[in-house]
Motif scaffolding. Structure first.
Motif, PDB file in Angstrom:
ATOM      1  N   MET A 253       0.827  -1.201   0.000  1.00  0.00           N
ATOM      2  CA  MET A 253       0.000   0.000   0.000  1.00  0.00           C
ATOM      3  C   MET A 253       0.866   1.257   0.000  1.00  0.00           C
ATOM      4  SD  MET A 253      -2.938  -0.927  -0.488  1.00  0.00           S
ATOM      5  CE  MET A 253      -3.918   0.564  -0.254  1.00  0.00           C
ATOM      6  N   THR A 254       2.004   1.181   0.705  1.00  0.00           N
ATOM      7  CA  THR A 254       2.925   2.325   0.684  1.00  0.00           C
ATOM      8  C   THR A 254       3.393   2.593  -0.735  1.00  0.00           C
ATOM      9  OG1 THR A 254       3.681   1.729   2.881  1.00  0.00           O
ATOM     10  CG2 THR A 254       5.082   3.228   1.616  1.00  0.00           C
ATOM     11  N   PHE A 255       3.717   1.501  -1.434  1.00  0.00           N
ATOM     12  CA  PHE A 255       4.160   1.661  -2.817  1.00  0.00           C
ATOM     13  C   PHE A 255       3.051   2.286  -3.664  1.00  0.00           C
ATOM     14  CE2 PHE A 255       4.332   0.087  -7.168  1.00  0.00           C
ATOM     15  CZ  PHE A 255       5.582   0.551  -7.542  1.00  0.00           C
ATOM     16  N   LEU A 256       1.824   1.738  -3.512  1.00  0.00           N
ATOM     17  CA  LEU A 256       0.730   2.204  -4.375  1.00  0.00           C
ATOM     18  C   LEU A 256       0.289   3.620  -4.038  1.00  0.00           C
ATOM     19  CD1 LEU A 256      -1.496  -0.996  -4.661  1.00  0.00           C
ATOM     20  CD2 LEU A 256       0.010  -0.003  -6.389  1.00  0.00           C
ATOM     21  N   ARG A 257       0.322   3.980  -2.722  1.00  0.00           N
ATOM     22  CA  ARG A 257      -0.236   5.270  -2.331  1.00  0.00           C
ATOM     23  C   ARG A 257       0.802   6.369  -2.174  1.00  0.00           C
ATOM     24  NH1 ARG A 257      -4.701   4.613   2.134  1.00  0.00           N
ATOM     25  NH2 ARG A 257      -4.918   6.802   1.573  1.00  0.00           N
ATOM     26  N   VAL A 258       2.092   5.995  -2.057  1.00  0.00           N
ATOM     27  CA  VAL A 258       3.127   7.028  -1.896  1.00  0.00           C
ATOM     28  C   VAL A 258       4.110   7.013  -3.061  1.00  0.00           C
ATOM     29  CG1 VAL A 258       4.901   7.978  -0.385  1.00  0.00           C
ATOM     30  CG2 VAL A 258       2.911   6.815   0.607  1.00  0.00           C
ATOM     31  N   THR A 259       4.807   5.882  -3.236  1.00  0.00           N
ATOM     32  CA  THR A 259       5.878   5.836  -4.231  1.00  0.00           C
ATOM     33  C   THR A 259       5.360   6.064  -5.648  1.00  0.00           C
ATOM     34  OG1 THR A 259       6.796   4.135  -2.792  1.00  0.00           O
ATOM     35  CG2 THR A 259       7.941   4.551  -4.843  1.00  0.00           C
ATOM     36  N   LEU A 260       4.317   5.294  -6.012  1.00  0.00           N
ATOM     37  CA  LEU A 260       3.841   5.364  -7.393  1.00  0.00           C
ATOM     38  C   LEU A 260       3.338   6.758  -7.773  1.00  0.00           C
ATOM     39  CD1 LEU A 260       3.668   3.513  -9.837  1.00  0.00           C
ATOM     40  CD2 LEU A 260       1.324   2.953  -9.189  1.00  0.00           C
ATOM     41  N   PRO A 261       2.444   7.373  -6.960  1.00  0.00           N
ATOM     42  CA  PRO A 261       2.003   8.730  -7.338  1.00  0.00           C
ATOM     43  C   PRO A 261       3.153   9.732  -7.397  1.00  0.00           C
ATOM     44  CG  PRO A 261       0.576   7.835  -5.635  1.00  0.00           C
ATOM     45  CD  PRO A 261       1.712   6.877  -5.782  1.00  0.00           C
ATOM     46  N   LEU A 262       4.132   9.597  -6.474  1.00  0.00           N
ATOM     47  CA  LEU A 262       5.243  10.556  -6.479  1.00  0.00           C
ATOM     48  C   LEU A 262       6.193  10.341  -7.665  1.00  0.00           C
ATOM     49  CD1 LEU A 262       6.163  10.831  -2.702  1.00  0.00           C
ATOM     50  CD2 LEU A 262       5.183  12.603  -4.161  1.00  0.00           C
ATOM     51  N   SER A 263       6.187   9.123  -8.228  1.00  0.00           N
ATOM     52  CA  SER A 263       7.071   8.887  -9.367  1.00  0.00           C
ATOM     53  C   SER A 263       6.388   9.225 -10.692  1.00  0.00           C
ATOM     54  CB  SER A 263       7.545   7.431  -9.389  1.00  0.00           C
ATOM     55  OG  SER A 263       6.446   6.583  -9.591  1.00  0.00           O
ATOM     56  N   MET A 264       5.127   9.699 -10.598  1.00  0.00           N
ATOM     57  CA  MET A 264       4.350   9.951 -11.810  1.00  0.00           C
ATOM     58  C   MET A 264       5.024  10.894 -12.817  1.00  0.00           C
ATOM     59  SD  MET A 264       2.017   8.463 -13.087  1.00  0.00           S
ATOM     60  CE  MET A 264       1.058   7.428 -12.024  1.00  0.00           C
ATOM     61  N   PRO A 265       5.670  11.999 -12.380  1.00  0.00           N
ATOM     62  CA  PRO A 265       6.325  12.858 -13.377  1.00  0.00           C
ATOM     63  C   PRO A 265       7.343  12.089 -14.223  1.00  0.00           C
ATOM     64  CG  PRO A 265       6.336  13.918 -11.224  1.00  0.00           C
ATOM     65  CD  PRO A 265       5.794  12.538 -11.012  1.00  0.00           C
ATOM     66  N   GLY A 266       8.100  11.197 -13.574  1.00  0.00           N
ATOM     67  CA  GLY A 266       9.080  10.402 -14.308  1.00  0.00           C
ATOM     68  C   GLY A 266       8.414   9.429 -15.258  1.00  0.00           C
ATOM     69  N   LEU A 267       7.312   8.813 -14.800  1.00  0.00           N
ATOM     70  CA  LEU A 267       6.581   7.878 -15.664  1.00  0.00           C
ATOM     71  C   LEU A 267       6.038   8.598 -16.895  1.00  0.00           C
ATOM     72  CD1 LEU A 267       4.607   5.536 -13.240  1.00  0.00           C
ATOM     73  CD2 LEU A 267       5.984   4.841 -15.178  1.00  0.00           C
ATOM     74  N   VAL A 268       5.469   9.777 -16.676  1.00  0.00           N
ATOM     75  CA  VAL A 268       4.914  10.535 -17.809  1.00  0.00           C
ATOM     76  C   VAL A 268       6.034  10.894 -18.784  1.00  0.00           C
ATOM     77  CG1 VAL A 268       3.803  12.705 -18.474  1.00  0.00           C
ATOM     78  CG2 VAL A 268       2.957  11.417 -16.512  1.00  0.00           C
ATOM     79  N   ALA A 269       7.180  11.368 -18.247  1.00  0.00           N
ATOM     80  CA  ALA A 269       8.309  11.708 -19.117  1.00  0.00           C
ATOM     81  C   ALA A 269       8.766  10.476 -19.890  1.00  0.00           C
ATOM     82  CB  ALA A 269       9.463  12.272 -18.291  1.00  0.00           C
ATOM     83  N   ALA A 270       8.830   9.327 -19.209  1.00  0.00           N
ATOM     84  CA  ALA A 270       9.263   8.100 -19.873  1.00  0.00           C
ATOM     85  C   ALA A 270       8.313   7.733 -21.003  1.00  0.00           C
ATOM     86  CB  ALA A 270       9.351   6.959 -18.858  1.00  0.00           C
ATOM     87  N   VAL A 271       7.004   7.836 -20.730  1.00  0.00           N
ATOM     88  CA  VAL A 271       6.011   7.499 -21.755  1.00  0.00           C
ATOM     89  C   VAL A 271       6.207   8.395 -22.983  1.00  0.00           C
ATOM     90  CG1 VAL A 271       3.559   7.679 -22.307  1.00  0.00           C
ATOM     91  CG2 VAL A 271       4.280   6.519 -20.226  1.00  0.00           C
ATOM     92  N   LEU A 272       6.347   9.698 -22.762  1.00  0.00           N
ATOM     93  CA  LEU A 272       6.454  10.613 -23.896  1.00  0.00           C
ATOM     94  C   LEU A 272       7.756  10.412 -24.668  1.00  0.00           C
ATOM     95  CD1 LEU A 272       4.996  13.908 -22.403  1.00  0.00           C
ATOM     96  CD2 LEU A 272       3.852  12.133 -23.727  1.00  0.00           C
ATOM     97  N   ILE A 273       8.847  10.188 -23.934  1.00  0.00           N
ATOM     98  CA  ILE A 273      10.164  10.109 -24.573  1.00  0.00           C
ATOM     99  C   ILE A 273      10.329   8.788 -25.337  1.00  0.00           C
ATOM    100  CG2 ILE A 273      11.730   9.023 -22.908  1.00  0.00           C
ATOM    101  CD1 ILE A 273      13.442  11.541 -23.071  1.00  0.00           C
TER     102      ILE A 273
END
Lengths: 266, 277
Positions: free
Chosen positions: B187-207
């Motif tokens: 739950m920590t991963f899903l509710r803290v880590t994943l949302p906070l890593s979202m900018p990187g995920l979005v950048a990765a998707v676009l790049i």
């Protein structure tokens, strides 16, 4: 632990093609398939006799060297400006200069082809490729040089100014030695990218092909494939040496500027 | 502004002006050896009317989306591992190892995937020797799957680096706080880590998503007859059929489609993030 195994498996996936390369380069068979036949250095000696390939390599080395120099010069301008005071629109301008990083290469290639051939009527040559390669390498140079410039303490250059040096000699005597490892690292990366670039070079190459364009031609002839494998082995070895040097210098540059390494080229 | 003007001028002259030129060109037509400069929508009409362009574009977008999903999903655990599990002094070594294959002999790397996936390739002969299959698998070469595998390999580091950077920025004490407050590791991963890593995920998707549309080497070598993509069509129009205006129009349509999908993705992602908080 599970993650570690996954990460190692992933590395294996990344390196799979590169591991195969030397196997086939030394394999005594004209067909690129398993099982392996025996050991030979014939394909490497064939490389030394191929005049057309030598010309292509010479072209590519010249293009890569020029690209390394010009894109690093542009990168220095951008990275230094980026480390200095903000002004309105600065982020937008830097973003625009970084745009080739995400733009599909074919778009860069066709738009330059149209403007050079159809609008300006320039003949395609090594210099048309250099122009394009500088455009796509500059963002990588900026990314590396940012690491070297951003951590610099501006008071060091100010001290030199206060002690009577001119702006230029303060930069040359104080800042330049500190960022030199970053500059060489950036040149090595630009050199490696340019040497390997195919998609744009294929559109903009003149009568003398670059090395990747020449390799592309060879890939159609099954008989020449073992030679391509031998050439590829040499190229991978060269790239790894250049990149390792670049990485060592990049780290040294960050350390010299007093920063901490955040890792990675990008 | 002073110093920035050099790279900025260069990008204006060699990027903005050429991009405007192909937009202009797409409204002209090829008249045998000359370009007819009367304004016309003919190229766009041809793209809209002939089904070949639509099906190529559709297949290209499908390939780009698949490559993006595969690349990002496979890359995330690696980025997570390097950021959270690797000792700080060895992080740059890992990143260096990950980026090396990306910089070396692109053409030959693509070609070697043919050797890996081919009829007598590494995978087929390996699986036959192990007795897992009797006949070589044929669905992994000369089709869209082969193109997706090869492109996912080529773009892997592009996905790992932005995710890694985002994960590095996460304040580790937030994770401790979450667990102290009784959340499980998952739950920590899903509710803290994943949302906070979202900018990187979005950048990765676009790049990954945007540049893959422009690759014509992989579909040419790996795609076979049924695996050609829109970039192959652009290349053919420019270099073989000598119809630069139509090629320009196809390039613009491809670019606009990719941009539209990217913007939609970013918009949906923002809404999702806002909906959570």
């Amino acid at each position: 632990m599970k993650l570690r195994i996954y990460a190692l498996a992933y590395l294996l996936f990344l390196y799979a093609p590169i591991i195969l390369l030397p196997l086939f380069a030394f394999n005594d068979a004209t067909i690129i398939a398993f099982p392996l036949a025996g050991f030979t250095t014939e394909w490497f000696s064939e490389l030394t006799q191929n005049k057309a390939l030598h010309e292509a390599v010479k072209n590519s080395l010249f293009i890569a060297l020029m690209t390394a120099i010009f894109s690093t010069l542009l990168g220095i301008c951008a990275a230094r400006a980026g480390a200095m005071a903000n002004f309105p629109g600065k982020r937008g301008i830097i973003g625009f200069v970084m745009l080739p990083l995400v733009l599909p290469e074919i778009i860069v290639a066709v738009s330059l082809l149209v403007i050079l051939r159809q609008v300006l009527g320039v003949n395609l040559s090594n210099w048309t490729i250099i122009a394009a390669h500088v455009l796509i390498c500059t963002p990588f140079c900026i990314a590396i040089l940012n690491g070297a410039f951003q951590n610099l303490d501006p008071s060091m250059e100010e001290a030199a100014l206060d002690l009577g040096e001119s702006r230029w000699s303060a930069f040359r005597l104080v800042t330049l030695p500190l960022v030199m490892p970053g500059i060489i690292s950036s040149m090595l990366i630009a050199f490696t990218i340019s040497l390997d670039e195919f998609i744009i070079a294929f559109f903009l190459t003149g009568t003398n092909p670059t090395m990747p364009v020449y390799i592309w031609g060879l890939l159609r002839f099954p008989a020449s494939l073992p030679v391509v494998m031998a050439l590829g082995t040499l190229l991978v070895a060269l790239s790894i040496i250049l990149l390792t040097l670049a990485e060592i210098l990049r780290r040294r540059g960050i350390k010299r500027a007093g920063g901490t390494d955040k890792g990675g080229f990008l | 502004m002073g110093l920035l003007s050099a790279p900025f001028t260069y990008a204006i002259l060699l990027l903005a002006v050429p991009l405007l030129a192909i937009v202009l060109f797409s409204f002209w037509t090829q008249d045998f050896m000359d370009v007819n400069t009367t304004f016309t929508m003919d190229n766009y009409r041809e793209i809209a009317e002939k089904p070949i362009y639509f099906s190529l574009l559709q297949r290209s977008l499908y390939v780009s989306i698949c490559v993006t999903i595969v690349t990002v999903v496979l890359a995330f655990p690696v980025a997570y591992f390097v950021s959270f599990k690797v000792h700080p002094s060895r992080k740059s070594l890992w990143l260096f190892l990950i980026t090396i294959p990306f910089w070396t002999s692109y053409l030959i790397r693509v070609f070697l995937w043919k050797v890996i996936l081919g009829y007598n390739g590494v995978i087929n002969s390996g699986l036959i020797n192990l007795g897992i299959i009797e006949e070589p698998l044929t669905f992994i070469l000369y089709n869209v799957n082969a193109v997706i595998i090869t492109l996912a390999h080529a773009f892997a580091p592009f996905a790992i680096l932005p995710i890694f950077v985002a994960l590095e920025k996460i304040d580790r004490s937030l994770l401790e706080a979450s667990q102290d407050l009784g959340e499980s590791k998952l739950m920590t991963f899903l509710r803290v880590t994943l949302p906070l890593s979202m900018p990187g995920l979005v950048a990765a998707v676009l790049i990954v998503f945007i540049p893959t549309i422009g690759d014509y080497v992989t579909p040419e070598l790996m795609g076979g007859a049924g695996g050609k993509l829109i970039a192959n069509m652009i290349q053919v129009q420019f270099l073989q059929l000598n119809n630069a205006p139509l090629g320009a129009a196809i390039a613009i349509v491809a670019m606009l489609s990719v941009t539209a999908i990217s913007l939609l993705f970013v918009f949906l992602n923002r809404r999702w993030l806002r909906g959570r908080s």
